[in-house]
Motif scaffolding. Structure first.
Motif, PDB file in Angstrom:
ATOM      1  N   ALA A 140      47.390  -9.494  11.601  1.00  0.00           N
ATOM      2  CA  ALA A 140      47.631  -9.330  10.162  1.00  0.00           C
ATOM      3  C   ALA A 140      46.913  -8.088   9.639  1.00  0.00           C
ATOM      4  O   ALA A 140      47.471  -7.319   8.842  1.00  0.00           O
ATOM      5  N   GLN A 141      45.699  -7.893  10.073  1.00  0.00           N
ATOM      6  CA  GLN A 141      44.922  -6.730   9.646  1.00  0.00           C
ATOM      7  C   GLN A 141      45.632  -5.437  10.065  1.00  0.00           C
ATOM      8  O   GLN A 141      45.814  -4.518   9.259  1.00  0.00           O
ATOM      9  N   LEU A 142      46.064  -5.363  11.307  1.00  0.00           N
ATOM     10  CA  LEU A 142      46.765  -4.176  11.792  1.00  0.00           C
ATOM     11  C   LEU A 142      48.125  -4.004  11.112  1.00  0.00           C
ATOM     12  O   LEU A 142      48.561  -2.882  10.864  1.00  0.00           O
ATOM     13  N   ALA A 143      48.790  -5.113  10.801  1.00  0.00           N
ATOM     14  CA  ALA A 143      50.085  -5.039  10.124  1.00  0.00           C
ATOM     15  C   ALA A 143      49.942  -4.403   8.742  1.00  0.00           C
ATOM     16  O   ALA A 143      50.776  -3.587   8.332  1.00  0.00           O
ATOM     17  N   VAL A 144      48.875  -4.749   8.040  1.00  0.00           N
ATOM     18  CA  VAL A 144      48.636  -4.152   6.722  1.00  0.00           C
ATOM     19  C   VAL A 144      48.299  -2.674   6.873  1.00  0.00           C
ATOM     20  O   VAL A 144      48.825  -1.828   6.132  1.00  0.00           O
ATOM     21  N   TYR A 145      47.444  -2.329   7.839  1.00  0.00           N
ATOM     22  CA  TYR A 145      47.127  -0.912   8.089  1.00  0.00           C
ATOM     23  C   TYR A 145      48.412  -0.128   8.355  1.00  0.00           C
ATOM     24  O   TYR A 145      48.624   0.958   7.833  1.00  0.00           O
ATOM     25  N   ARG A 146      49.259  -0.689   9.209  1.00  0.00           N
ATOM     26  CA  ARG A 146      50.505  -0.016   9.593  1.00  0.00           C
ATOM     27  C   ARG A 146      51.408   0.185   8.385  1.00  0.00           C
ATOM     28  O   ARG A 146      51.985   1.263   8.200  1.00  0.00           O
ATOM     29  N   ALA A 147      51.540  -0.832   7.547  1.00  0.00           N
ATOM     30  CA  ALA A 147      52.383  -0.723   6.353  1.00  0.00           C
ATOM     31  C   ALA A 147      51.873   0.377   5.418  1.00  0.00           C
ATOM     32  O   ALA A 147      52.662   1.156   4.882  1.00  0.00           O
ATOM     33  N   LEU A 148      50.570   0.445   5.247  1.00  0.00           N
ATOM     34  CA  LEU A 148      49.992   1.484   4.395  1.00  0.00           C
ATOM     35  C   LEU A 148      50.196   2.874   4.990  1.00  0.00           C
ATOM     36  O   LEU A 148      50.522   3.824   4.279  1.00  0.00           O
ATOM     37  N   LEU A 149      50.009   2.983   6.299  1.00  0.00           N
ATOM     38  CA  LEU A 149      50.184   4.284   6.957  1.00  0.00           C
ATOM     39  C   LEU A 149      51.637   4.747   6.941  1.00  0.00           C
ATOM     40  O   LEU A 149      51.912   5.945   6.933  1.00  0.00           O
ATOM     41  N   GLN A 150      52.584   3.807   6.921  1.00  0.00           N
ATOM     42  CA  GLN A 150      53.995   4.193   6.850  1.00  0.00           C
ATOM     43  C   GLN A 150      54.291   4.910   5.530  1.00  0.00           C
ATOM     44  O   GLN A 150      55.144   5.794   5.491  1.00  0.00           O
ATOM     45  N   ASP A 151      53.576   4.549   4.476  1.00  0.00           N
ATOM     46  CA  ASP A 151      53.739   5.253   3.198  1.00  0.00           C
ATOM     47  C   ASP A 151      53.110   6.636   3.248  1.00  0.00           C
ATOM     48  O   ASP A 151      53.612   7.577   2.635  1.00  0.00           O
ATOM     49  N   VAL A 152      52.009   6.770   3.956  1.00  0.00           N
ATOM     50  CA  VAL A 152      51.302   8.049   4.049  1.00  0.00           C
ATOM     51  C   VAL A 152      52.028   9.011   4.994  1.00  0.00           C
ATOM     52  O   VAL A 152      52.054  10.226   4.752  1.00  0.00           O
ATOM     53  N   TYR A 153      52.599   8.472   6.074  1.00  0.00           N
ATOM     54  CA  TYR A 153      53.275   9.282   7.096  1.00  0.00           C
ATOM     55  C   TYR A 153      54.735   8.836   7.243  1.00  0.00           C
ATOM     56  O   TYR A 153      55.120   8.284   8.276  1.00  0.00           O
ATOM     57  N   PRO A 154      55.563   9.074   6.224  1.00  0.00           N
ATOM     58  CA  PRO A 154      56.964   8.637   6.320  1.00  0.00           C
ATOM     59  C   PRO A 154      57.685   9.343   7.471  1.00  0.00           C
ATOM     60  O   PRO A 154      57.442  10.513   7.748  1.00  0.00           O
ATOM     61  N   GLY A 155      58.527   8.585   8.136  1.00  0.00           N
ATOM     62  CA  GLY A 155      59.306   9.149   9.230  1.00  0.00           C
ATOM     63  C   GLY A 155      58.593   9.167  10.564  1.00  0.00           C
ATOM     64  O   GLY A 155      59.189   9.528  11.576  1.00  0.00           O
ATOM     65  N   ARG A 156      57.329   8.809  10.575  1.00  0.00           N
ATOM     66  CA  ARG A 156      56.592   8.783  11.840  1.00  0.00           C
ATOM     67  C   ARG A 156      56.452   7.345  12.331  1.00  0.00           C
ATOM     68  O   ARG A 156      56.323   6.420  11.540  1.00  0.00           O
ATOM     69  N   ARG A 157      56.456   7.196  13.624  1.00  0.00           N
ATOM     70  CA  ARG A 157      56.216   5.889  14.238  1.00  0.00           C
ATOM     71  C   ARG A 157      54.712   5.613  14.168  1.00  0.00           C
ATOM     72  O   ARG A 157      53.896   6.468  14.539  1.00  0.00           O
TER      73      ARG A 157
END
Length: 86
Positions: free
Chosen positions: A29-46
């Motif tokens: 869950a912790q990593l899932a939230v980090y990932r969701a936030l990073l997707q906003d910061v780095y759109p288009g990146r895996r």
């Protein structure tokens, strides 16, 4: 590496998972939230997420994107349900 972002969460406790097994739900869950936030910061990146178990050697465990998606859905549902409480 321009196409992806790596996020690592270091864990020093002894609850190391067996290679190939799912990580503890709270860590996912912790990593899932980090990932969701990073997707906003780095759109288009895996965004790839890893747990690094330091007490065991270290041992590096990648958490699958499908598991992170499922876990984020559970977290979101729980938060949404809490917001509806009086």
């Amino acid at each position: 590496l321009d196409a992806e972002v790596l996020v690592a969460d270091f864990k020093s406790d002894a609850r190391v998972t067996v290679p190939g097994a799912a990580p503890p739900r709270a860590y996912a869950a912790q990593l899932a939230v980090y990932r969701a936030l990073l997707q906003d910061v780095y759109p288009g990146r895996r965004i790839r997420a890893f747990l690094v178990w330091t007490a065991a050697g270290p041992l590096i465990q990648e958490v699958a994107g499908t598991e992170l998606d499922e876990t984020l859905g559970l977290v979101t549902a729980r938060v949404t349900g809490m917001a509806a409480l009086p």
